[in-house]
Motif scaffolding. Structure first.
Motif, PDB file in Angstrom:
ATOM      1  N   CYS A  82      -3.436   1.795  -5.413  1.00 51.33           N
ATOM      2  CA  CYS A  82      -2.607   2.857  -5.702  1.00 51.33           C
ATOM      3  C   CYS A  82      -0.989   2.251  -4.845  1.00 51.33           C
ATOM      4  N   GLU A  83      -0.113   2.497  -5.863  1.00 52.61           N
ATOM      5  CA  GLU A  83       1.309   1.965  -5.848  1.00 52.61           C
ATOM      6  C   GLU A  83       2.309   3.055  -5.545  1.00 52.61           C
ATOM      7  N   VAL A  84       2.809   3.095  -4.267  1.00 57.64           N
ATOM      8  CA  VAL A  84       3.657   4.388  -4.068  1.00 57.64           C
ATOM      9  C   VAL A  84       5.224   3.766  -3.887  1.00 57.64           C
ATOM     10  N   ARG A  85       6.040   4.345  -4.605  1.00 62.46           N
ATOM     11  CA  ARG A  85       7.641   3.787  -4.681  1.00 62.46           C
ATOM     12  C   ARG A  85       8.399   4.835  -3.948  1.00 62.46           C
ATOM     13  N   PHE A  86       9.188   4.686  -3.287  1.00 61.47           N
ATOM     14  CA  PHE A  86      10.196   5.438  -2.441  1.00 61.47           C
ATOM     15  C   PHE A  86      11.686   5.295  -2.873  1.00 61.47           C
ATOM     16  N   ASP A  87      12.474   6.182  -2.531  1.00 64.72           N
ATOM     17  CA  ASP A  87      13.732   6.039  -2.839  1.00 64.72           C
ATOM     18  C   ASP A  87      14.468   5.243  -1.661  1.00 64.72           C
ATOM     19  N   ASP A  88      13.894   4.554  -0.758  1.00 69.64           N
ATOM     20  CA  ASP A  88      14.366   3.841   0.333  1.00 69.64           C
ATOM     21  C   ASP A  88      13.541   2.753   0.829  1.00 69.64           C
ATOM     22  N   ARG A  89      13.924   2.125   1.761  1.00 65.23           N
ATOM     23  CA  ARG A  89      12.985   1.125   2.402  1.00 65.23           C
ATOM     24  C   ARG A  89      11.855   2.151   3.232  1.00 65.23           C
ATOM     25  N   VAL A  90      10.592   1.642   3.256  1.00 64.68           N
ATOM     26  CA  VAL A  90       9.745   2.554   4.059  1.00 64.68           C
ATOM     27  C   VAL A  90       9.880   2.156   5.706  1.00 64.68           C
ATOM     28  N   ALA A  91      10.006   3.236   6.353  1.00 66.47           N
ATOM     29  CA  ALA A  91      10.144   3.146   7.738  1.00 66.47           C
ATOM     30  C   ALA A  91       8.904   3.001   8.602  1.00 66.47           C
ATOM     31  N   VAL A  92       8.909   1.425   8.689  1.00 66.17           N
ATOM     32  CA  VAL A  92       7.259   1.165   9.216  1.00 66.17           C
ATOM     33  C   VAL A  92       7.173   1.715  10.567  1.00 66.17           C
ATOM     34  N   ASP A  93       8.524   1.752  11.502  1.00 67.35           N
ATOM     35  CA  ASP A  93       8.204   2.096  12.834  1.00 67.35           C
ATOM     36  C   ASP A  93       7.978   3.483  12.879  1.00 67.35           C
ATOM     37  N   ARG A 124      13.773  10.114   6.556  1.00 63.73           N
ATOM     38  CA  ARG A 124      12.524   9.693   6.020  1.00 63.73           C
ATOM     39  C   ARG A 124      12.771   9.411   4.491  1.00 63.73           C
ATOM     40  N   PRO A 125      12.515   8.166   3.971  1.00 64.63           N
ATOM     41  CA  PRO A 125      12.525   8.079   2.423  1.00 64.63           C
ATOM     42  C   PRO A 125      11.647   9.006   1.710  1.00 64.63           C
ATOM     43  N   ARG A 126      12.159   9.397   0.593  1.00 64.27           N
ATOM     44  CA  ARG A 126      11.074  10.304  -0.450  1.00 64.27           C
ATOM     45  C   ARG A 126      10.309   9.447  -1.367  1.00 64.27           C
ATOM     46  N   VAL A 127       9.157   9.915  -1.616  1.00 63.00           N
ATOM     47  CA  VAL A 127       8.297   9.517  -2.624  1.00 63.00           C
ATOM     48  C   VAL A 127       8.919   9.807  -4.246  1.00 63.00           C
ATOM     49  N   VAL A 128       9.205   8.691  -4.936  1.00 62.52           N
ATOM     50  CA  VAL A 128       9.626   9.105  -6.399  1.00 62.52           C
ATOM     51  C   VAL A 128       8.704   8.614  -7.220  1.00 62.52           C
ATOM     52  N   ASP A 129       7.606   7.920  -7.109  1.00 65.05           N
ATOM     53  CA  ASP A 129       6.612   7.520  -7.989  1.00 65.05           C
ATOM     54  C   ASP A 129       5.418   7.083  -7.467  1.00 65.05           C
TER      55      ASP A 129
END
Length: 266
Positions: free
Chosen positions: A183-194, A143-148
């Motif tokens: 609110c804008e959330v940025r992850f370290d990788d693509r969001v896993a929509v599935d 799972r991608p992690r929140v970075v910002d």
């Protein structure tokens, strides 16, 4: 590739689509009429090459912006104010029974039966590919992690808006206002929509789940308990769940509040 999903757990119906056979778009205050006319033209002369009776019919996935003057910003760059898609591949699950179909658009003067063999071959190839995937052990990606996390509207402006609305309500200029800010959330990788859809399906079982991804990595998805409109022949049904009221620790008073909400004119 583009993909789409819609699920109604109450009726036991799930729909999924992949690819794009036809895309309908419209802008401005007449966007609903334009979409309707496009859809009527599209399905005029439709041919169903089903080998036996089934619940499979071509279905459009899509939606519209609330505002007439809506201009897509960065977050909505992949969407049109009125945007509907007929997927190339379509999967229908009705009470546990799956139906896989393919949608294509051909010139009106062509014979649909002439392309039947090619369509069956395309479906068969897809089924073989799915069978190969099904035999392989599924390894979910990390799972991608929140970075910002950022708010384009600063806190000071947000707080000032709240105070101004409170003042206008006290002065009788306003009755009700629903404030919001992005609110804008940025992850370290693509969001896993599935994974997100699976989570919504597990924790919000009584809701309608949906995914509209007309362009890869531009996905609008969620789960909602509200039914905006259901149309079956000449019957239109809707369900509103906008009311709310405070709770009480006393059971009798809590029941009284619930009854008051139930009989509210709204």
């Amino acid at each position: 590739q583009p993909r789409f999903f819609w699920e109604n757990t109450t009726d036991g119906v799930s729909l999924a689509g992949a690819g794009t056979a036809v895309e309908l778009m419209a802008w401005g205050p007449d966007r609903f009429d334009h979409i309707q006319r496009q859809a009527l033209d599209l399905f005029d002369g439709v041919a169903l090459l089903n080998e036996k009776r089934s619940p499979v019919v071509p279905r459009l996935f899509g939606g519209s912006a609330f505002r007439d003057e809506f201009v897509p910003d960065e977050a909505w760059a992949g969407f049109t104010p009125a945007h509907f898609v007929l997927p190339h591949y379509q999967l229908v699950l009705v009470e546990g029974e799956p139906w896989l179909s393919i949608n294509v658009q051909i010139p009106l003067e062509d014979d649909p039966a002439a392309v039947r063999a090619d369509l069956h071959e395309a479906l068969s190839s897809l089924i073989l590919m799915l069978q190969v995937f099904a035999k392989q052990p599924f390894q979910p990606p990390p799972r991608p992690r929140v970075v910002d996390v950022t708010y384009p509207m600063g806190y000071e402006t947000w707080a000032a808006n709240i105070e101004r609305v409170r003042h206008d309500i006290k002065q009788g200029q306003l009755n009700k206002v629903v404030l919001s800010r992005v609110c804008e959330v940025r992850f370290d990788d693509r969001v896993a929509v599935d994974d997100a859809l699976d989570y919504l399906g597990t924790h919000y079982t009584g809701c309608y789940r949906f995914l509209f991804e007309p362009e890869p990595y531009h996905a609008f998805f969620g789960a909602t308990p509200e039914l905006l409109a259901s149309v079956q022949d000449r019957d239109v049904r809707t369900m509103a769940l906008a009311g709310s009221i405070r709770r009480s620790a006393d059971a009798a008073q809590d029941a009284q509040l619930a009854d008051q909400l139930l009989h509210d004119p709204k």
